[in-house]
Design a protein around this motif. Structure first.
Motif, PDB file in Angstrom:
ATOM      1  N   SER A  83       0.829  -1.212   0.000  1.00  0.00           N
ATOM      2  CA  SER A  83       0.000   0.000   0.000  1.00  0.00           C
ATOM      3  C   SER A  83       0.859   1.256   0.000  1.00  0.00           C
ATOM      4  O   SER A  83       0.607   2.204   0.744  1.00  0.00           O
ATOM      5  CB  SER A  83      -0.955   0.007   1.198  1.00  0.00           C
ATOM      6  OG  SER A  83      -1.858  -1.065   1.123  1.00  0.00           O
ATOM      7  N   TYR A 106      -6.674   0.325  -1.670  1.00  0.00           N
ATOM      8  CA  TYR A 106      -6.201   0.800  -2.971  1.00  0.00           C
ATOM      9  C   TYR A 106      -4.909   0.116  -3.406  1.00  0.00           C
ATOM     10  O   TYR A 106      -4.318   0.508  -4.412  1.00  0.00           O
ATOM     11  CB  TYR A 106      -5.986   2.314  -2.927  1.00  0.00           C
ATOM     12  CG  TYR A 106      -7.259   3.092  -2.690  1.00  0.00           C
ATOM     13  CD1 TYR A 106      -8.210   3.234  -3.703  1.00  0.00           C
ATOM     14  CD2 TYR A 106      -7.520   3.660  -1.448  1.00  0.00           C
ATOM     15  CE1 TYR A 106      -9.386   3.946  -3.476  1.00  0.00           C
ATOM     16  CE2 TYR A 106      -8.692   4.376  -1.223  1.00  0.00           C
ATOM     17  CZ  TYR A 106      -9.620   4.511  -2.233  1.00  0.00           C
ATOM     18  OH  TYR A 106     -10.779   5.202  -2.017  1.00  0.00           O
ATOM     19  N   ARG A 147      -7.437   9.015  -6.461  1.00  0.00           N
ATOM     20  CA  ARG A 147      -7.981   7.894  -7.237  1.00  0.00           C
ATOM     21  C   ARG A 147      -9.287   8.378  -7.835  1.00  0.00           C
ATOM     22  O   ARG A 147     -10.272   8.587  -7.113  1.00  0.00           O
ATOM     23  CB  ARG A 147      -8.201   6.688  -6.321  1.00  0.00           C
ATOM     24  CG  ARG A 147      -8.985   5.539  -6.932  1.00  0.00           C
ATOM     25  CD  ARG A 147      -8.187   4.742  -7.926  1.00  0.00           C
ATOM     26  NE  ARG A 147      -8.979   3.621  -8.450  1.00  0.00           N
ATOM     27  CZ  ARG A 147      -8.669   2.918  -9.497  1.00  0.00           C
ATOM     28  NH1 ARG A 147      -7.550   3.194 -10.165  1.00  0.00           N
ATOM     29  NH2 ARG A 147      -9.427   1.927  -9.910  1.00  0.00           N
ATOM     30  N   ILE A 158      -7.325  10.317  -1.722  1.00  0.00           N
ATOM     31  CA  ILE A 158      -7.298   9.158  -0.815  1.00  0.00           C
ATOM     32  C   ILE A 158      -6.183   9.245   0.223  1.00  0.00           C
ATOM     33  O   ILE A 158      -6.207   8.497   1.210  1.00  0.00           O
ATOM     34  CB  ILE A 158      -7.153   7.847  -1.619  1.00  0.00           C
ATOM     35  CG1 ILE A 158      -5.835   7.823  -2.400  1.00  0.00           C
ATOM     36  CG2 ILE A 158      -8.338   7.661  -2.548  1.00  0.00           C
ATOM     37  CD1 ILE A 158      -5.578   6.500  -3.112  1.00  0.00           C
ATOM     38  N   TYR A 202      -3.876  -0.794  -7.170  1.00  0.00           N
ATOM     39  CA  TYR A 202      -4.655   0.061  -8.064  1.00  0.00           C
ATOM     40  C   TYR A 202      -3.789   1.216  -8.568  1.00  0.00           C
ATOM     41  O   TYR A 202      -2.862   1.675  -7.888  1.00  0.00           O
ATOM     42  CB  TYR A 202      -5.892   0.625  -7.366  1.00  0.00           C
ATOM     43  CG  TYR A 202      -7.024  -0.371  -7.243  1.00  0.00           C
ATOM     44  CD1 TYR A 202      -7.977  -0.498  -8.254  1.00  0.00           C
ATOM     45  CD2 TYR A 202      -7.146  -1.180  -6.115  1.00  0.00           C
ATOM     46  CE1 TYR A 202      -9.016  -1.415  -8.136  1.00  0.00           C
ATOM     47  CE2 TYR A 202      -8.173  -2.095  -5.991  1.00  0.00           C
ATOM     48  CZ  TYR A 202      -9.111  -2.206  -7.012  1.00  0.00           C
ATOM     49  OH  TYR A 202     -10.132  -3.117  -6.898  1.00  0.00           O
ATOM     50  N   THR A 256      -2.978   4.998  -9.233  1.00  0.00           N
ATOM     51  CA  THR A 256      -3.320   6.255  -8.571  1.00  0.00           C
ATOM     52  C   THR A 256      -2.597   7.414  -9.268  1.00  0.00           C
ATOM     53  O   THR A 256      -1.677   7.207 -10.052  1.00  0.00           O
ATOM     54  CB  THR A 256      -2.905   6.238  -7.090  1.00  0.00           C
ATOM     55  OG1 THR A 256      -1.483   6.087  -7.003  1.00  0.00           O
ATOM     56  CG2 THR A 256      -3.582   5.092  -6.349  1.00  0.00           C
TER      57      THR A 256
END
Length: 496
Positions: free
Chosen positions: A315, A330, A348, A353, A333, A335
């Motif tokens: 993360s 997240y 995001r 975030i 993912y 970003t």
């Protein structure tokens, strides 16, 4: 000089004969003729230069060596002694003093000569410098941005961690705001944040960062020739002036914000000074040249560098060599990371975030412990070993809460404690600490119980019945209830 004047006056004014004057002052005829021809002693005059049989053949070679040195770093240029040694190897048989004098004279001849430039109103020059500052008790080298207006001599200075694209942008945005307008033409050197490549015929391949700023503010650019800082000599001297006047003694501040507030205040004080050779103060001249500025756009330029980054399995997203945490949901993912001079913002889609203070070192990591609580709720065994929580300072009431939960709920106590911590996702640490203290006093230690203390409750004494938006209820009449009616109803139910 007195006797020179007396002789001239006696012969030319009083009419005393030359023979008498020569006898009186015991001088030669040629000397008398020289005195009568010149109002003051002319000094020694050579009819032709002295011959230099020893060093003469090598003067061209000395000048050639010095010309080649101009393309080299100063610390690797020839000294007079080194030139003397080389000339001896090439056949020179004279002494060192002649070489030293020849080198000194050649260096004078080779010095650059400049043309005084006229500075038109509405034009600016920009440069960076370096200085020492003590920030939060630590002595460190900082970069500082300088923009100068040669016509009014107004200057704007700001200090930064280092030179990069975001700093280049931020300095311009602040300077334009300070001057209340955009100079129509700005002169630069060839810093890499502006120039990607110097091409032939004085052309430049500009960086995207520079073009973005220019497209927003629409000023014209001028780049100096390589290694020719004299082409923007005003700001070069302003870098030296502001360093020696704004940063001596070494400023001692708590943060860059405090340092920059101090520097901006000094820039405002400078506007009250008079400029040599011009009428009025710098501030008055600045007001005059604002008519040549380009108007500031309605929306200022956003001084942040944007990068797309996929969050790692830990993360973390990486920006400029440093890692920053995002909520665990997240991970993996894609970003968008925005790098400002003071913070990092991770987005995001349209949602922000995560936000962190900017790290300026290398290989640093900044964690927000709250980002990992959702994962720890599923894996409570990692609570005491999670790196993001190592330096997390919480009030002592949280330690008491954990002890009570683990004592009351056995194996589920740790998980329940993490659920309480997850309330930090929506509430501040101060608010949650106050709720935890209330829960401990009341004996309510579960997550749901503590969450009740976070619900805002207005003081009932301060409330009043309000019919705003329900005007139709104003005509409703409610009769007073008779308690005896309830007793009769209860009696009927018992009889039935």
């Amino acid at each position: 000089m007195q006797w020179w004047t007396d002789i001239r006056r006696k012969v030319l004014v009083e009419g005393v004969s030359k023979r008498q004057v020569k006898a009186e002052y015991r001088i030669h005829t040629k000397t008398l003729e020289k005195i009568l021809a010149h109002p003051k002693p002319p000094g020694y005059r050579m009819t032709q230069p002295r011959s230099k049989p020893m060093i003469g053949p090598f003067l061209g070679r000395i000048e050639e060596i010095l010309r080649q040195d101009r393309e080299l770093p100063k610390k690797q240029r020839h000294t007079a002694k080194r030139i003397f040694d080389r000339l001896k190897e090439e056949g020179y048989t004279g002494g060192y003093t002649q070489v030293k004098d020849a080198v000194r004279n050649a260096r004078v001849r080779l010095k650059d000569v400049y043309i005084p430039l006229a500075h038109r109103p509405g034009e600016a020059q920009m440069d960076f410098g370096y200085a020492l500052a003590k920030i939060n008790g630590q002595l460190r080298k900082v970069a500082f941005f300088v923009m100068s207006l040669p016509y009014s001599d107004a200057v704007y200075v700001q200090a930064y961690e280092k030179i990069c694209t975001e700093v280049f942008w931020d300095g311009h945005v602040r300077a334009f705001t300070f001057f209340d307008g955009v100079p129509c033409r700005i002169s630069y050197d060839n810093e890499r944040v502006m120039v990607a490549k110097v091409m032939k015929r004085h052309q430049r391949k500009l960086t995207d960062g520079f073009l973005q700023l220019q497209s927003h503010y629409l000023f014209k650019e001028h780049f100096c020739n390589v290694a020719r800082g004299n082409e923007k000599g005003v700001v070069e001297s302003m870098v030296r002036y502001t360093r020696s006047n704004f940063m001596v003694p070494v400023p001692e501040v708590r943060s860059f914000d405090e340092l920059n507030r101090m520097l901006e205040e000094r820039c405002r004080e400078e506007l009250g000074r008079n400029l040599r050779g011009k009428d009025g103060t710098k501030g008055q001249l600045l007001a005059d040249e604002r008519g040549r500025f380009i108007d500031l756009p309605v929306v200022p330029f956003e001084s942040c560098r944007v990068r797309t980054c996929t969050a790692s399995s830990l993360s973390l997203v990486r920006f400029d060599g440093n890692d920053y945490s995002v909520p665990v949901r997240y991970a993996h993912y894609e970003t968008v990371v925005k790098g400002y001079i003071d913070r990092i913002v991770v987005c995001r889609g349209d949602e922000c975030i995560a936000e962190h203070p900017r790290l300026w070192g290398k290989a640093g990591v900044h964690f927000n412990p709250v980002h990992y609580l959702a994962l720890l709720e599923r894996k409570p065994g990692g609570l005491d070993h999670a790196r993001p929580l190592e330096d997390w300072k919480l009030p002592s009431c949280f330690r008491d809460l954990r002890s009570r939960l683990e004592a009351d709920l056995d194996g589920e106590g740790t998980r329940e404690y993490i659920k309480v911590l997850r309330l930090l996702e929506k509430h501040s640490p101060k608010e949650l600490a106050r709720a935890v203290e209330q829960g401990l006093r009341c004996g309510a230690s579960s997550r749901d119980a503590i969450a009740q203390f976070l619900i805002p409750r207005p003081e009932w004494r301060c409330t009043r019945f309000n019919l705003d938006g329900h005007e139709h209820l104003r005509h409703v009449q409610v009769a007073s209830a008779d308690v005896a009616d309830y007793n009769r109803l209860l009696g009927q139910e018992v009889g039935a």
